[in-house]
Write a protein that holds these residues in place. Structure first.
Motif, PDB file in Angstrom:
ATOM      1  N   PRO A 126       1.332  67.296  81.757  1.00 21.07           N
ATOM      2  CA  PRO A 126       1.126  66.796  83.120  1.00 21.07           C
ATOM      3  C   PRO A 126       1.072  65.284  83.273  1.00 21.07           C
ATOM      4  N   GLY A 127       1.208  64.540  82.177  1.00 22.95           N
ATOM      5  CA  GLY A 127       1.176  63.086  82.256  1.00 22.95           C
ATOM      6  C   GLY A 127      -0.035  62.517  81.545  1.00 22.95           C
ATOM      7  N   SER A 128      -0.115  61.185  81.518  1.00 21.53           N
ATOM      8  CA  SER A 128      -1.187  60.510  80.775  1.00 21.53           C
ATOM      9  C   SER A 128      -2.126  59.727  81.683  1.00 21.53           C
ATOM     10  N   ARG A 129      -1.856  59.720  82.977  1.00 19.67           N
ATOM     11  CA  ARG A 129      -2.700  58.986  83.920  1.00 19.67           C
ATOM     12  C   ARG A 129      -3.569  59.961  84.714  1.00 19.67           C
ATOM     13  N   LYS A 130      -4.763  59.507  85.084  1.00 13.22           N
ATOM     14  CA  LYS A 130      -5.655  60.356  85.883  1.00 13.22           C
ATOM     15  C   LYS A 130      -5.003  60.731  87.204  1.00 13.22           C
ATOM     16  N   SER A 131      -4.263  59.796  87.786  1.00 10.62           N
ATOM     17  CA  SER A 131      -3.617  60.076  89.075  1.00 10.62           C
ATOM     18  C   SER A 131      -2.541  61.154  88.918  1.00 10.62           C
ATOM     19  N   GLU A 132      -1.853  61.171  87.770  1.00  9.83           N
ATOM     20  CA  GLU A 132      -0.855  62.210  87.513  1.00  9.83           C
ATOM     21  C   GLU A 132      -1.520  63.570  87.323  1.00  9.83           C
ATOM     22  N   ASP A 179       8.605  77.294  73.281  1.00 13.93           N
ATOM     23  CA  ASP A 179       9.933  77.804  73.628  1.00 13.93           C
ATOM     24  C   ASP A 179      10.546  76.966  74.740  1.00 13.93           C
ATOM     25  N   SER A 180       9.701  76.424  75.598  1.00 12.47           N
ATOM     26  CA  SER A 180      10.145  75.527  76.662  1.00 12.47           C
ATOM     27  C   SER A 180       8.946  74.708  77.117  1.00 12.47           C
ATOM     28  N   ILE A 181       9.226  73.601  77.787  1.00 14.38           N
ATOM     29  CA  ILE A 181       8.169  72.688  78.225  1.00 14.38           C
ATOM     30  C   ILE A 181       8.408  72.290  79.675  1.00 14.38           C
ATOM     31  N   ILE A 182       7.319  72.197  80.425  1.00 19.18           N
ATOM     32  CA  ILE A 182       7.360  71.647  81.783  1.00 19.18           C
ATOM     33  C   ILE A 182       6.636  70.309  81.709  1.00 19.18           C
ATOM     34  N   ALA A 183       7.350  69.206  81.958  1.00 20.94           N
ATOM     35  CA  ALA A 183       6.786  67.883  81.702  1.00 20.94           C
ATOM     36  C   ALA A 183       6.894  66.972  82.905  1.00 20.94           C
ATOM     37  N   ALA A 184       5.847  66.190  83.128  1.00 22.05           N
ATOM     38  CA  ALA A 184       5.909  65.123  84.123  1.00 22.05           C
ATOM     39  C   ALA A 184       6.829  64.029  83.599  1.00 22.05           C
ATOM     40  N   SER A 185       7.606  63.435  84.491  1.00 21.54           N
ATOM     41  CA  SER A 185       8.537  62.387  84.092  1.00 21.54           C
ATOM     42  C   SER A 185       7.798  61.230  83.440  1.00 21.54           C
ATOM     43  N   ILE A 223      12.709  65.819  69.915  1.00 23.39           N
ATOM     44  CA  ILE A 223      12.256  66.996  69.165  1.00 23.39           C
ATOM     45  C   ILE A 223      13.251  68.139  69.338  1.00 23.39           C
ATOM     46  N   GLY A 224      13.865  68.219  70.526  1.00 23.05           N
ATOM     47  CA  GLY A 224      14.863  69.252  70.785  1.00 23.05           C
ATOM     48  C   GLY A 224      14.324  70.474  71.506  1.00 23.05           C
ATOM     49  N   ALA A 225      13.214  70.312  72.218  1.00 26.04           N
ATOM     50  CA  ALA A 225      12.633  71.447  72.948  1.00 26.04           C
ATOM     51  C   ALA A 225      13.195  71.500  74.371  1.00 26.04           C
ATOM     52  N   PRO A 226      13.665  72.658  74.828  1.00 30.40           N
ATOM     53  CA  PRO A 226      14.159  72.777  76.207  1.00 30.40           C
ATOM     54  C   PRO A 226      13.052  72.408  77.193  1.00 30.40           C
ATOM     55  N   MET A 227      13.424  71.809  78.321  1.00 33.41           N
ATOM     56  CA  MET A 227      12.381  71.393  79.268  1.00 33.41           C
ATOM     57  C   MET A 227      12.871  71.331  80.708  1.00 33.41           C
ATOM     58  N   ILE A 228      11.884  71.332  81.588  1.00 27.45           N
ATOM     59  CA  ILE A 228      12.049  71.060  83.003  1.00 27.45           C
ATOM     60  C   ILE A 228      11.224  69.816  83.290  1.00 27.45           C
ATOM     61  N   VAL A 229      11.767  68.852  84.023  1.00 26.60           N
ATOM     62  CA  VAL A 229      11.032  67.632  84.357  1.00 26.60           C
ATOM     63  C   VAL A 229      10.604  67.691  85.818  1.00 26.60           C
ATOM     64  N   VAL A 230       9.337  67.387  86.054  1.00 25.93           N
ATOM     65  CA  VAL A 230       8.814  67.403  87.425  1.00 25.93           C
ATOM     66  C   VAL A 230       8.149  66.069  87.739  1.00 25.93           C
ATOM     67  N   TYR A 231       8.113  65.746  89.009  1.00 27.31           N
ATOM     68  CA  TYR A 231       7.347  64.561  89.408  1.00 27.31           C
ATOM     69  C   TYR A 231       7.009  64.597  90.884  1.00 27.31           C
ATOM     70  N   LYS A 232       5.825  64.050  91.180  1.00 22.84           N
ATOM     71  CA  LYS A 232       5.355  64.024  92.556  1.00 22.84           C
ATOM     72  C   LYS A 232       4.453  62.809  92.742  1.00 22.84           C
ATOM     73  N   VAL A 233       4.742  62.025  93.779  1.00 22.75           N
ATOM     74  CA  VAL A 233       3.919  60.873  94.113  1.00 22.75           C
ATOM     75  C   VAL A 233       3.544  60.971  95.589  1.00 22.75           C
ATOM     76  N   LYS A 234       2.722  60.027  96.052  1.00 18.94           N
ATOM     77  CA  LYS A 234       2.386  59.979  97.474  1.00 18.94           C
ATOM     78  C   LYS A 234       3.668  59.836  98.291  1.00 18.94           C
ATOM     79  N   ALA A 235       3.674  60.413  99.482  1.00 19.35           N
ATOM     80  CA  ALA A 235       4.881  60.426 100.319  1.00 19.35           C
ATOM     81  C   ALA A 235       5.396  59.015 100.593  1.00 19.35           C
ATOM     82  N   PHE A 236       4.487  58.069 100.852  1.00 15.97           N
ATOM     83  CA  PHE A 236       4.907  56.697 101.149  1.00 15.97           C
ATOM     84  C   PHE A 236       5.548  56.055  99.922  1.00 15.97           C
TER      85      PHE A 236
END
Length: 384
Positions: A200-206, A269-275, A285-298
């Motif tokens: 989910p990321g390394s920042r508290k806000s993430e 087998d797969s990873i869901i990761a914050a950008s 490493i070679g692990a299949p993944m989906i990248v997600v990200y979400k910030v404030k609308a502004f």
């Protein structure tokens, strides 16, 4: 003997988890190769502290992202900036090393320039992606830009900024000595069950913005594939206590793992990761993944106006094509994330093609560098 009595002083600043790792590696290499006595002080996390840096402020408190988030933390961040400026004025280090984190570091570079302190900037702000005009500011403030992607060299050359390609710090570092089965055994998991990684990321806000979405996606996946196992590597800038309120609401068990993220990647087998930098590590490493990200609308609205690159995931940017799916803003919903993950897991050809593209990304990072970052730092110290 004289060197021991009067060590050279290097100030070093890394504002988030990946910078803490890179800073620690750099400091360790400098101390291992230098014949002079060198003292390091600055901003970083547990890894830089372990490498021998006197931590003046913990980077975990600075790890925010997005315009709205930065504004809401402005007073706290500015207080740290003011203290670092005062440290530079009073201590006059022989060299200031800045690692990424441009909003903070470029302001600190301005103070260093006014004081006549040499500035080495390691890991360029992604100005080739957005806010390209900052290259003119960098030209005025930075004595040497140490870049980690070959394509960044001509960008800075054109602007007249002293630049050196030092190779990517992850190129030879991202690896695990474990097989998938051994990694699963290490984490107490079953090899015959599906294992998914939640990054989910390394920042508290993430964590606040992204972890609840990943947990909801995991719950939906488990409805389709019961007994799915979940691993979540703990970033060095976070604590389990900070994750606990989110995990307590989860209806699926999520195992939090500290200190060995690459073993976690191998187990999945797969990873869901914050950008972020972690998406490049996962690709290496070679692990299949989906990248997600979400910030404030502004923040997102402003970003849409300013960002010039087509992709947000580093492996996609390096490959110059959509190697891994990117789910951003409204698309980063639990439903979409679960659907994309299940589609990937159920399509062996898609997984195979993704892993082949990862090899291409890895090859692009293996272009030999002219000089390594520790030698470059020592060269700048020797000219003091």
């Amino acid at each position: 003997m004289e060197n021991d009595q009067h060590p050279q002083l290097v100030a070093i600043v890394a504002g988030e988890a990946s910078g803490d790792h890179h800073g620690a590696d750099l400091v360790s290499k400098i101390l291992a190769t230098s014949s002079k006595s060198i003292r390091f002080c600055g901003i970083g996390g547990s890894h830089m502290k372990a490498a021998g840096v006197e931590i003046l402020h913990n980077s975990a408190h600075l790890a925010v992202i997005g315009l709205v988030e930065i504004l809401s933390h402005f007073r706290k961040v500015y207080k740290v900036l003011r203290k670092m400026r005062q440290f530079l004025k009073e201590s006059r280090p022989d060299l200031l090393i800045l690692i990424d984190y441009p909003e903070f570091n470029l302001r600190l570079a301005k103070t260093a320039k006014q004081l006549g302190i040499k500035v080495l900037y390691y890991i360029s702000p992604q100005i080739w992606a957005w806010r390209e005009y900052r290259v003119h500011q960098i030209k005025k403030l930075v004595d040497m830009m140490a870049v980690i992607f070959p394509f960044e060299v001509p960008f800075y050359d054109r602007a007249g900024v002293p630049v050196c390609f030092v190779g990517h710090p992850l190129k030879n570092k991202v690896k695990s000595n474990l097989t998938r089965n051994k990694a699963l055994t290490k984490f107490g998991l079953e090899s015959h069950h599906l294992t998914l990684g939640l990054f989910p990321g390394s920042r508290k806000s993430e964590i606040k913005r992204i972890l609840p979405i990943l947990i909801q996606a995991a719950e939906k996946i488990s409805l389709k594939i019961p007994n799915t196992q979940y691993l979540l590597p703990l970033a060095s800038t976070l604590t389990e206590t900070e994750l606990a309120p989110y995990l307590a609401k989860s209806t699926v068990p999520i195992k939090v793992i500290s200190h060995c993220p690459y073993d976690v990647m191998v187990a999945c087998d797969s990873i869901i990761a914050a950008s972020g930098t972690v998406t490049l590590e996962i690709a290496l490493i070679g692990a299949p993944m989906i990248v997600v990200y979400k910030v404030k609308a502004f923040t997102y609205w402003i970003g849409r106006l300013l960002i010039k690159v087509k992709y947000i995931a580093l492996c996609n940017i390096i490959a110059e094509e959509l190697v891994v799916p990117e789910l951003i803003q409204a698309e980063a919903s639990p439903e979409h994330i679960a659907e994309e993950t299940l589609n990937l897991l159920q399509n062996e050809n898609k997984v195979k093609a993704m892993k082949e593209k990862f090899e291409f990304v890895k090859a692009r990072l293996e272009i030999p560098s002219q000089i390594n970052i520790s030698n470059l730092a020592l060269e700048m110290l020797n000219t003091v």
